[in-house]
Design a protein around this motif. Sequence first.
Motif, short mmCIF file in Angstrom:
data_model
loop_
_atom_site.label_atom_id
_atom_site.label_comp_id
_atom_site.label_asym_id
_atom_site.label_seq_id
_atom_site.Cartn_x
_atom_site.Cartn_y
_atom_site.Cartn_z
N ASP A 236 -1.30 -2.53 13.63
CA ASP A 236 -0.46 -1.38 13.33
C ASP A 236 -0.21 -1.17 11.84
OD1 ASP A 236 -0.35 -0.79 15.95
OD2 ASP A 236 1.62 -1.67 16.33
N THR A 237 -0.96 -1.85 10.99
CA THR A 237 -0.86 -1.56 9.56
C THR A 237 -2.21 -0.98 9.11
OG1 THR A 237 -1.62 -3.71 8.80
CG2 THR A 237 0.74 -3.51 9.26
N ALA A 238 -2.25 -0.48 7.89
CA ALA A 238 -3.41 0.32 7.47
C ALA A 238 -4.61 -0.52 7.03
CB ALA A 238 -2.99 1.25 6.34
N ARG A 239 -4.37 -1.78 6.70
CA ARG A 239 -5.45 -2.62 6.13
C ARG A 239 -6.14 -1.91 4.97
NH1 ARG A 239 -7.21 -7.30 9.67
NH2 ARG A 239 -5.28 -7.52 10.80
N LEU A 240 -5.31 -1.35 4.14
CA LEU A 240 -5.83 -0.58 3.00
C LEU A 240 -5.76 -1.38 1.70
CD1 LEU A 240 -6.85 2.34 3.12
CD2 LEU A 240 -4.67 3.07 2.14
N SER A 241 -5.12 -2.57 1.75
CA SER A 241 -4.82 -3.28 0.50
C SER A 241 -6.05 -3.61 -0.36
CB SER A 241 -3.99 -4.54 0.80
OG SER A 241 -4.50 -5.23 1.91
N PRO A 242 -7.17 -4.09 0.22
CA PRO A 242 -8.31 -4.34 -0.68
C PRO A 242 -8.87 -3.05 -1.26
CG PRO A 242 -8.88 -4.82 1.63
CD PRO A 242 -7.43 -4.54 1.61
N HIS A 243 -8.84 -1.99 -0.47
CA HIS A 243 -9.35 -0.70 -0.97
C HIS A 243 -8.47 -0.20 -2.12
CE1 HIS A 243 -12.11 -0.39 2.43
NE2 HIS A 243 -11.11 -0.63 3.26
N LEU A 244 -7.16 -0.38 -1.98
CA LEU A 244 -6.26 0.04 -3.07
C LEU A 244 -6.45 -0.86 -4.29
CD1 LEU A 244 -3.04 0.81 -1.00
CD2 LEU A 244 -4.13 2.41 -2.58
N HIS A 245 -6.62 -2.14 -4.04
CA HIS A 245 -6.79 -3.07 -5.16
C HIS A 245 -8.01 -2.70 -6.00
CE1 HIS A 245 -7.02 -6.70 -7.56
NE2 HIS A 245 -8.28 -6.80 -7.18
N PHE A 246 -9.12 -2.42 -5.33
CA PHE A 246 -10.34 -2.10 -6.08
C PHE A 246 -10.43 -0.61 -6.44
CE2 PHE A 246 -11.47 -6.24 -4.39
CZ PHE A 246 -12.06 -6.82 -5.52
N GLY A 247 -9.40 0.12 -6.11
CA GLY A 247 -9.37 1.53 -6.50
C GLY A 247 -10.42 2.37 -5.79
N GLU A 248 -10.75 1.97 -4.56
CA GLU A 248 -11.69 2.81 -3.79
C GLU A 248 -10.98 4.02 -3.21
OE1 GLU A 248 -14.14 -1.18 -2.49
OE2 GLU A 248 -12.92 -0.13 -1.02
N ILE A 249 -9.67 3.94 -3.27
CA ILE A 249 -8.82 5.06 -2.89
C ILE A 249 -7.62 4.96 -3.82
CG2 ILE A 249 -7.50 3.80 -1.13
CD1 ILE A 249 -7.69 6.36 0.58
N SER A 250 -7.05 6.09 -4.18
CA SER A 250 -5.91 6.04 -5.11
C SER A 250 -4.61 6.09 -4.33
CB SER A 250 -5.96 7.21 -6.09
OG SER A 250 -5.61 8.40 -5.41
N PRO A 251 -3.51 5.60 -4.92
CA PRO A 251 -2.23 5.72 -4.22
C PRO A 251 -1.85 7.19 -4.03
CG PRO A 251 -1.92 4.88 -6.46
CD PRO A 251 -3.39 4.89 -6.20
N HIS A 252 -2.31 8.06 -4.93
CA HIS A 252 -2.02 9.49 -4.78
C HIS A 252 -2.68 10.05 -3.52
CE1 HIS A 252 -1.75 8.52 -9.01
NE2 HIS A 252 -0.93 9.54 -9.17
N GLN A 253 -3.95 9.65 -3.31
CA GLN A 253 -4.64 10.12 -2.11
C GLN A 253 -3.93 9.61 -0.86
OE1 GLN A 253 -8.42 8.39 -3.61
NE2 GLN A 253 -9.37 10.27 -2.91
N ALA A 254 -3.58 8.30 -0.89
CA ALA A 254 -2.92 7.72 0.28
C ALA A 254 -1.60 8.44 0.54
CB ALA A 254 -2.68 6.22 0.04
N TRP A 255 -0.84 8.65 -0.50
CA TRP A 255 0.48 9.29 -0.39
C TRP A 255 0.34 10.70 0.19
CZ3 TRP A 255 5.35 7.43 -2.20
CH2 TRP A 255 6.38 8.37 -2.17
#
Length: 480
Positions: A236-255
């Motif tokens: 139930d979590t996004a498992r987005l942390s490695p993608h955010l860490h390496f900047g494969e997605i930006s926090p702006h896009q996620a937000w």
Amino acid sequence: MKTVILWFRRDLRLADNPALRAAVEEAERVIPVYLHAPEEEAQWAPGGASCWWLHASLQALSQDLAAKQSRLIIRRGQSSLSLLRELIDETGAEGVYWNRLYEPLIVERDRSVKAALREQGVNAKSFRAHLLREPWEMRTGKGEPYRVFTPFWRTLAKQGDPPQPLRQPPTLRPPGQWPSRQTVAELGLLLRPRWDRKLHDLWQPGEAGAALALDHFLDGAMAVYKDGRDLPAESDTARLSPHLHFGEISPHQAWHRARARMAGQARLSEGGEAWLRQLAWREFAHHVLFEFPHSSDEPLYERWAGFPWREGYQPLLRAWQRGETGFPIVDAGMRELWATGYMHNRVRMIAASLLVKNIRAPWQEGARWFWDTLVDADLANNSMGWQWSAGSGADAAPYFRIFNPWTQSKRFDPQGRYIRRWVPELAELPDRDIHTPQASAPAILAAAGIQLGRDYPEPIIDYKTSREEALAAARAIRQS
Ligand SMILES: Cc1cc2nc3c(=O)[nH]c(=O)nc-3n(C[C@H](O)[C@H](O)[C@H](O)COP(=O)(O)OP(=O)(O)OC[C@H]3O[C@@H](n4cnc5c(N)ncnc54)[C@H](O)[C@@H]3O)c2cc1C
């Protein structure tokens, strides 16, 4: 400008990449480069799991650039500045653009790179892409940096939504002649022996993989995130942390993607708001590390430097690393980490508490192990998580809060599904017993085919005594 070098770092994406956007708009030709100089990050050069991720992510970025008739120029060296100067000489580039990072050694390196390039007349420019707000923009009413999350979050939330993300540039005009490059394989990022092979089936590094992970979360678990995020047996979590860490997605896009999905859907807003708040924890962690650069290696509050760690803790640390502590929820987490490069957040907190409060091994030992084994190892988030667990950092948990691994386990994994998945030798125990095999009746253990000490360890530490000792030590520090 005729030619600009676009220096990719941990912003391995084409969409919402302000440095890339500016390069495409301001230069006739763009040369995308990735420079590998891990020595510059000293003890915080990427660990084993991160190197695997980086390898795959660079391959994905190379392919994405090729689809735009461009190329990723990869170079390995000891100094980013020297590598950039070589490239400038070879290509005649007049500018170097990049997106900012906030770890202390990188900040220092980037400052000197910028100054040196400008001195030689190169247009060196950096942009904000990794965070929603610059760390230095966030200030308390007294003009000081934040050390507590809730007021930080209030200020961030009051500032409203961040700017809308930028689209991918339609094309990247190539130079007449490409400089030479090394291959991703030549960076030697993959581990020997190949511990990382299993990670291929579990993760999809790269911009496309990041978008898929976010979509998957928004379409499903976001609706139940508020409560579901604490249940390690669920996804139930996004498992987005490695993608955010390496900047494969930006926090702006996620937000913005989360906000867009929540719009007009009341049933999603509770989970969505809770998730945005977690994104703000990432901002907070970066703010704290930027403002207090010693906090990746030393306690944020100096008085905690005197905490009496257990002498001879090493064998206990090794049992913790191997998932052989005799505390099933902790062992499940440590084995999940080894098998997948990831551990659920709730279990990270329980495992960290056992290590620093009961085993009383220095939190830096735990941080170092996580650094090497997590695919999302991130200096800001990891240091924050460990210092929070140790009680020595920003927003520290009250010193008397020591996670009881058995009650946590019963509360957040009531049927023991998570434990059964990662500690199969306990799988036959009834739900009631699986959290505390050491307290089970011999007949129940026998029926489940378990002999403690042979098939599964007795707890490696006496929980009650170790808790009392940790409390006494913490009390002494507070009074000192
Ligand atoms: C001891 C310890 C060590 C940790 N080490 C790391 C680390 O090295 N790298 C890392 O990214 N996170 C770390 N965390 C925070 C957290 O566990 C992970 O960010 C989270 O589990 C990632 O899973 P997710 O993407 O499914 O998170 P979600 O719950 O879907 O959250 C979305 C995003 O918000 C951010 N986030 C969520 N919780 C936190 C948090 N507590 N602190 C900072 N950011 C957060 C992450 O970027 C995450 O991807 C650590 C936590 C602890 C207790």
